[in-house]
Design a protein around this motif. Structure first.
Motif, PDB file in Angstrom:
ATOM      1  N   ARG A   1      69.500  53.445   6.477  1.00  0.00           N
ATOM      2  CA  ARG A   1      69.536  52.094   5.373  1.00  0.00           C
ATOM      3  C   ARG A   1      71.440  51.695   5.235  1.00  0.00           C
ATOM      4  O   ARG A   1      71.291  49.841   4.556  1.00  0.00           O
ATOM      5  CB  ARG A   1      70.068  53.351   3.699  1.00  0.00           C
ATOM      6  CG  ARG A   1      68.582  52.669   3.217  1.00  0.00           C
ATOM      7  CD  ARG A   1      68.837  53.547   2.310  1.00  0.00           C
ATOM      8  NE  ARG A   1      69.220  53.588   1.640  1.00  0.00           N
ATOM      9  CZ  ARG A   1      69.230  53.017  -0.027  1.00  0.00           C
ATOM     10  NH1 ARG A   1      67.541  52.716  -0.160  1.00  0.00           N
ATOM     11  NH2 ARG A   1      70.090  52.862  -0.506  1.00  0.00           N
ATOM     12  N   GLU A   2      72.045  52.437   5.130  1.00  0.00           N
ATOM     13  CA  GLU A   2      73.591  51.925   5.503  1.00  0.00           C
ATOM     14  C   GLU A   2      73.885  50.723   5.806  1.00  0.00           C
ATOM     15  O   GLU A   2      74.108  49.026   6.483  1.00  0.00           O
ATOM     16  CB  GLU A   2      74.898  52.538   6.134  1.00  0.00           C
ATOM     17  CG  GLU A   2      76.282  51.980   6.024  1.00  0.00           C
ATOM     18  CD  GLU A   2      77.176  51.775   4.009  1.00  0.00           C
ATOM     19  OE1 GLU A   2      76.177  52.311   3.258  1.00  0.00           O
ATOM     20  OE2 GLU A   2      77.981  51.465   3.941  1.00  0.00           O
TER      21      GLU A   2
ATOM     22  N   GLU B   1      70.249  57.647   5.561  1.00  0.00           N
ATOM     23  CA  GLU B   1      71.529  56.731   5.071  1.00  0.00           C
ATOM     24  C   GLU B   1      72.222  56.059   5.907  1.00  0.00           C
ATOM     25  O   GLU B   1      72.386  55.114   5.500  1.00  0.00           O
ATOM     26  CB  GLU B   1      72.208  57.771   4.666  1.00  0.00           C
ATOM     27  CG  GLU B   1      71.375  58.616   2.894  1.00  0.00           C
ATOM     28  CD  GLU B   1      70.971  57.650   2.030  1.00  0.00           C
ATOM     29  OE1 GLU B   1      71.565  56.651   1.486  1.00  0.00           O
ATOM     30  OE2 GLU B   1      70.088  57.941   1.308  1.00  0.00           O
ATOM     31  N   MET B   2      71.646  56.290   7.041  1.00  0.00           N
ATOM     32  CA  MET B   2      73.054  55.455   7.978  1.00  0.00           C
ATOM     33  C   MET B   2      72.689  54.561   8.516  1.00  0.00           C
ATOM     34  O   MET B   2      72.530  53.267   8.667  1.00  0.00           O
ATOM     35  CB  MET B   2      73.719  56.285   9.399  1.00  0.00           C
ATOM     36  CG  MET B   2      74.777  57.220   8.661  1.00  0.00           C
ATOM     37  SD  MET B   2      75.148  58.660  10.236  1.00  0.00           S
ATOM     38  CE  MET B   2      75.569  57.780  11.241  1.00  0.00           C
TER      39      MET B   2
ATOM     40  N   MET C   1      71.978  47.322   5.161  1.00  0.00           N
ATOM     41  CA  MET C   1      72.312  46.781   4.178  1.00  0.00           C
ATOM     42  C   MET C   1      73.820  45.616   4.883  1.00  0.00           C
ATOM     43  O   MET C   1      73.801  44.605   4.487  1.00  0.00           O
ATOM     44  CB  MET C   1      72.838  47.641   3.632  1.00  0.00           C
ATOM     45  CG  MET C   1      73.124  46.968   1.744  1.00  0.00           C
ATOM     46  SD  MET C   1      72.759  48.499   0.588  1.00  0.00           S
ATOM     47  CE  MET C   1      74.115  49.366   1.041  1.00  0.00           C
TER      48      MET C   1
ATOM     49  N   LEU D   1      69.956  69.020   7.059  1.00  0.00           N
ATOM     50  CA  LEU D   1      70.929  68.020   7.325  1.00  0.00           C
ATOM     51  C   LEU D   1      71.352  67.093   7.947  1.00  0.00           C
ATOM     52  O   LEU D   1      72.199  66.501   7.669  1.00  0.00           O
ATOM     53  CB  LEU D   1      72.057  69.318   8.543  1.00  0.00           C
ATOM     54  CG  LEU D   1      72.379  70.826   7.121  1.00  0.00           C
ATOM     55  CD1 LEU D   1      73.540  71.526   8.640  1.00  0.00           C
ATOM     56  CD2 LEU D   1      73.661  70.239   6.330  1.00  0.00           C
ATOM     57  N   VAL D   2      70.116  66.951   9.365  1.00  0.00           N
ATOM     58  CA  VAL D   2      70.641  66.006   9.890  1.00  0.00           C
ATOM     59  C   VAL D   2      69.970  64.359   9.414  1.00  0.00           C
ATOM     60  O   VAL D   2      69.616  63.492   9.109  1.00  0.00           O
ATOM     61  CB  VAL D   2      70.236  66.008  11.256  1.00  0.00           C
ATOM     62  CG1 VAL D   2      69.955  65.026  12.520  1.00  0.00           C
ATOM     63  CG2 VAL D   2      70.947  67.223  11.559  1.00  0.00           C
TER      64      VAL D   2
ATOM     65  N   PRO E   1      68.300  63.304   6.081  1.00  0.00           N
ATOM     66  CA  PRO E   1      69.204  62.745   5.009  1.00  0.00           C
ATOM     67  C   PRO E   1      70.088  61.545   6.057  1.00  0.00           C
ATOM     68  O   PRO E   1      70.241  60.395   5.452  1.00  0.00           O
ATOM     69  CB  PRO E   1      69.559  63.621   4.082  1.00  0.00           C
ATOM     70  CG  PRO E   1      68.865  65.189   4.085  1.00  0.00           C
ATOM     71  CD  PRO E   1      68.829  64.653   5.191  1.00  0.00           C
ATOM     72  N   LEU E   2      71.057  62.533   6.460  1.00  0.00           N
ATOM     73  CA  LEU E   2      72.400  61.841   6.784  1.00  0.00           C
ATOM     74  C   LEU E   2      71.513  60.935   7.852  1.00  0.00           C
ATOM     75  O   LEU E   2      72.254  59.303   8.265  1.00  0.00           O
ATOM     76  CB  LEU E   2      72.709  62.298   8.392  1.00  0.00           C
ATOM     77  CG  LEU E   2      73.920  62.203   9.046  1.00  0.00           C
ATOM     78  CD1 LEU E   2      75.319  61.776   7.240  1.00  0.00           C
ATOM     79  CD2 LEU E   2      74.591  63.262  10.147  1.00  0.00           C
TER      80      LEU E   2
END
Lengths: 106, 309
Positions: free
Chosen positions: A82-83, A79-80, A86, A72-73, A75-76
């Motif tokens: 990475r965001e 991804e955050m 970016m 649950l945590v 990958p979150l």
């Protein structure tokens, strides 16, 4: 009489030996059969059992919690991150070029 | 009250103006269809989890017509009486053809194991829509068809359903206030000699959606979705079945980022799931799906690639 004496003589070392062992045995018996030792042993084995159970259940709980968090945590967070990277890159590009970025760079 | 105490901030002032604004009850917005009232919660809590490998490819031949190919390999669960799940490795290929037009939509899917699925959505007039769905299989008694007539009014929607096995259903949903809509349904399944009635309510504002549904089959479903920001929404739902006495609650999140969409959920059965759709390039998506059921010791992991669209 003789036989009695013989028997007595014969039996004497035996009895004396028995008496020697008897003392040690009696002492050890009194120790081993004393309620304190018995209770201590039981308490120790109970404690060992409980700790084993506790360790097992904590291990299982930790395993469940760990796998759940991994699903649950993790990958979150990735991804955050990475965001955010970016966004920063885009901001940098915008400030360097002075123009709005056309496409997000990978 | 507003006259005596001046509002301290601009936001508060705006809110007060909003509250004081008169609600025009003759000009309510159109509610969303009855069968879709749980839409937001389902989107976050029920992603299409799968196990194994899948590959989907969609190619548009022209503006209206497109073909799709999809491949799947992986274990498939076989329904069985025992509590342990039995999995059989399977693989299949699916060929599909789509026709998309604003007035008419046609979808067809055929699988290598002989299943055929067809869907039609056709706007008969501006307000009346016909939706039909048919599934044909090689096994007997598994094929079924269904047709829906949807009527969309100014502040209500009505639907009439017809299915094989003498299935009739009708539902109606009406906007009561700008945020609240209430609806009801009746259905009758002639083959199984069952009938039922159900009611539903939905409250939605910009930040949250709350829905509740009860049916005479014993089902109670409540859901709540909170939109934390444009990208993030949190959802929870509660399902209770009066007949089988099982209760399930689940909680999930839905993150829509620029390059990916991530959905995660955990439910009261000890089941954890996550679904990640990562956009690698324009028209190229990478999918990761994970589901862990601690109680049943059932672990499902899948990955896939979607090309086109």
């Amino acid at each position: 009489m003789a036989s009695e004496g013989k028997r007595g003589r014969l039996s004497l070392p035996g009895t004396s030996g028995n008496g020697d062992e008897g003392i040690i045995a009696r002492v050890s018996n009194t120790i081993s059969q004393s309620p304190i030792v018995y209770q201590g042993k039981r308490a120790a084995s109970d404690a060992a059992f409980v700790t084993k159970k506790l360790l097992k259940s904590t291990g299982r709980a930790a395993w469940i919690a760990g796998t759940t968090l991994l699903i649950l945590v993790v990958p979150l967070i990735i991804e955050m991150d990475r965001e955010q990277q970016m966004n920063e890159l885009e901001l940098q590009q915008a400030s360097l070029l002075g123009t709005p970025p056309v496409a997000p760079q990978k | 009250m507003a006259a005596t105490v001046p509002p301290p901030t601009h936001v508060a002032k705006e809110n007060e103006i909003k509250i004081e604004e008169k609600i025009d009850y003759l000009n309510l917005p159109c509610p969303i269809p009855y069968e879709e009232i749980h839409r937001e919660a389902l989107m976050s809590l029920k992603p299409e989890l799968f196990e194994g490998m899948r590959f989907d490819f969609t190619k548009g031949l022209n503006q209206k017509f497109s073909l799709s190919h999809s491949m799947f390999m992986g274990p498939m669960e076989v329904p069985s009486q025992s509590t342990e799940t039995i999995k059989i490795p399977t693989s299949h290929y699916e060929f599909g053809a789509n026709f998309l037009d604003p007035k008419l939509m046609l979808f067809g899917r055929i699988l290598t194991d002989g299943r055929l699925n067809a869907r039609v959505k056709c706007d008969l007039t501006d307000n009346l829509t016909l939706k039909a769905n048919a599934q044909l299989t090689s096994e007997p008694h598994m094929s079924h068809g269904m047709g829906n007539f949807d009527y969309k009014g100014k502040d209500y929607r009505a639907q009439f359903q017809l299915g094989n096995g003498a299935l009739f259903g009708a539902n109606y949903i009406q906007s009561v206030t700008p945020h609240l809509s209430l609806g009801g349904e009746v259905f009758w399944a002639g083959q199984h000699r069952k009938s039922g009635i159900g009611f539903a309510g939905r409250y939605n504002s910009d930040k949250m959606v709350a829905t509740g549904q009860v049916a005479s089959t014993g089902m109670v479903a409540l859901s709540y979705v909170q939109k934390v920001s444009e990208k993030v929404s949190l959802a929870s739902d509660f399902m209770y079945n009066y007949m089988s006495r099982d209760v399930t609650t689940s909680f999930g999140y839905d993150y829509i980022l620029r390059q990916c969409r991530l959905r995660g959920k955990i439910d009261s059965n000890g089941c954890t799931a996550a679904f990640l759709e990562e956009r690698l390039n324009m028209g190229l998506n990478f999918i990761l799906s994970a589901e862990i059921d601690h109680r049943k010791k059932d672990y499902k992991f899948g990955f896939g690639l979607t090309v086109g669209e």
